[in-house]
Design an enzyme around this catalytic site. Structure first.
Site, short mmCIF file in Angstrom:
data_model
loop_
_atom_site.label_atom_id
_atom_site.label_comp_id
_atom_site.label_asym_id
_atom_site.label_seq_id
_atom_site.Cartn_x
_atom_site.Cartn_y
_atom_site.Cartn_z
N SER A 288 0.83 -1.21 0.00
CA SER A 288 0.00 0.00 0.00
C SER A 288 0.86 1.26 0.00
CB SER A 288 -0.91 0.01 1.23
OG SER A 288 -1.70 1.19 1.26
N LYS B 261 -5.13 -6.54 3.00
CA LYS B 261 -5.02 -5.50 1.97
C LYS B 261 -6.38 -5.23 1.32
CE LYS B 261 -2.79 -2.67 -0.83
NZ LYS B 261 -3.67 -2.37 -1.94
N HIS C 27 -8.35 -3.21 3.77
CA HIS C 27 -7.69 -1.90 3.79
C HIS C 27 -8.20 -1.05 2.62
CE1 HIS C 27 -4.02 0.78 3.48
NE2 HIS C 27 -4.28 0.64 2.19
N ASN C 28 -8.23 -1.63 1.43
CA ASN C 28 -8.72 -0.90 0.26
C ASN C 28 -10.20 -0.58 0.39
OD1 ASN C 28 -6.18 -1.24 -0.76
ND2 ASN C 28 -6.80 -2.16 -2.68
N GLU D 50 -10.72 2.36 2.49
CA GLU D 50 -10.36 3.57 1.74
C GLU D 50 -11.49 3.97 0.80
OE1 GLU D 50 -6.23 5.13 -0.15
OE2 GLU D 50 -6.99 3.27 -1.00
#
Length: 426
Positions: A129, A184, A187-188, A191
């Protein structure tokens, strides 16, 4: 001749920057790219004079590496990852390590790790990231695999990663097989939610309160004060983006930018995984749907913007804290008119993603259990027509359309009957 510490496959910008990052931390790197020309350009350009060598076949790459070999894949998620793995396997020895640094689906990573472990090879699915700048200056790294596999790259990852304010590397072993890519993915997804919240806030400042791009830029920039709870990278770049002029003119780039937000899939995977695991994430789900709608609407109404389609100025709807009933009705009506084409447009996407799609004679043919729906897109006077045909005796699609039109749940005859299914005479 000494061997290189690590190899990397895939020299798009992220791959190149990770290589430069590794080399700057004292590691020697061998690189390979599917197109030899890009390898040559990189070696003769950004990598010139550095401890980086170019290779032009998988065998040359493998032969250039110290043992146990460590090869990082920075290629597109999906089939390209599997294809590269299959080409590498015959060239590797037991105990060698393959690292997938792309945005792979965590279930694919679980499958690949199991497959390679049975051949005596290590595999780490690793989220990276920070974008292109992070890859060069220090990304957050999210590895998942066996502890033995992680031990082979622990030092490299810790040195190339971003560092927190207390100096601790932004990398940690997250667990077995697909753990890194799962983290991940989420996490995305988070976002996505953050970006949607910021985007809707900007929309309200512009459309409801009447601020121009520069005024909004100043407001957002003030929120990035280190003492403000909103202070963050996303807030920072939003403020900068809102103030970006068009070629030095008095107008702003954001006002000439299409309202389309595309995505690569991790947000969708996050929502699908949440549904599977019974975890409510409405903010992320809404953000994903908003992105889908923004792109679908452009396909359905190519020369219009969403704001033009509404044919309403949101500021006209705000006054003394109330919205007139007739204005409310217009908003609901217009949203229905926009929503139904988007929903039916979604049939094609669902079919494609489940490998149930084929193209016949220019029509989009969607095969679902018990029914075939042919959705034909015919441009005619700024309207889209859809025609449906049933491919099974036990499901009558026209009856479903009539149920909508007749008020089974919502009396939408003015939209579905007249605009979407004129041939059904509902």
């Amino acid at each position: 001749m000494s061997k290189q510490n690590i190899g990397l496959i895939g020299l798009a910008v992220m791959g190149q920057n990770l290589v430069l990052n590794m080399e700057s931390k004292g590691y020697s790197v061998a690189v390979y790219n599917r197109t030899a020309e890009r390898t040559k350009e990189f070696i003769q350009g950004k990598a010139k004079g550095k401890n980086i060598i170019g290779t032009y076949s998988f065998k040359e790459l493998i032969d250039s590496l110290e043992q146990p070999r460590k090869i990082m894949l920075m290629v597109k998620a999906g089939k390209p990852v599997d294809d590269n793995i299959e080409e590498l396997i015959p060239l590797l020895d037991k105990g060698d390590l393959i690292i997938d640094g792309g945005n792979s689906f965590y279930k694919d990573t679980i499958r690949r790790e199991k497959y390679l472990s049975e051949k005596g090879l290590f595999y780490i699915g690793t989220g990276v990231s920070g974008g292109e700048e992070g890859a060069l200056l220090g990304p957050a790294i999210m590895p998942g695999g066996t502890k033995e596999a992680y031990a082979l790259v622990k030092d490299i990852f810790e040195k190339i990663s971003a560092k927190a304010e207390d100096g601790i590397p932004c990398v940690s072993y997250l667990g077995k097989n697909g753990a890194g890519h799962f983290v991940k993915m989420v996490h995305n997804g988070i976002e996505y939610g953050d970006m949607q919240l910021i985007g809707e806030c900007v929309w309200a400042l512009k459309s409801a309160l009447g601020y121009d791009a520069k005024a909004i830029a100043d407001i957002i920039a003030s929120w990035n004060d280190p003492k403000d709870i909103l202070s963050s990278y996303l807030i920072e770049i939003t403020g900068k983006a809102m103030a970006e002029p068009v070629n030095g003119s008095s107008s702003y780039l954001v006002d000439r930018t299409a309202d389309i937000t595309r995505m690569k899939g991790t947000g969708t995977w996050t929502v699908a995984s949440a549904l599977e695991l019974l975890v409510p994430i409405p903010t992320i789900a809404s953000a994903v749907f908003s992105r889908e709608m923004s792109e679908a609407l452009v396909h359905l109404y190519p020369e219009n913007t969403f704001e033009h389609l509404l044919e309403l100025n949101p500021r006209d709807l705000i006054g003394q804290g109330t919205i007139h009933l007739e204005q409310r009705r217009k908003v609901v009506a217009k949203n229905c008119e926009l929503a139904y084409p988007v929903m039916f447009h979604g049939y094609r996407g669902l079919a494609v993603n489940t490998n149930r799609y084929s193209s016949e004679t220019g029509n989009d043919l969607v095969t679902r259990p018990g029914v075939q729906i042919a959705i034909m897109f015919n441009r005619e006077k700024d309207k889209w027509k859809y025609s449906l045909r049933s491919g099974s005796d036990d499901v009558d699609v026209s009856a479903i359309a009539k149920k909508f039109g007749g008020g089974g749940h919502v009396r939408a005859g003015g939209f579905l009957a007249d605009k979407l299914f004129p041939e059904l005479n509902v």
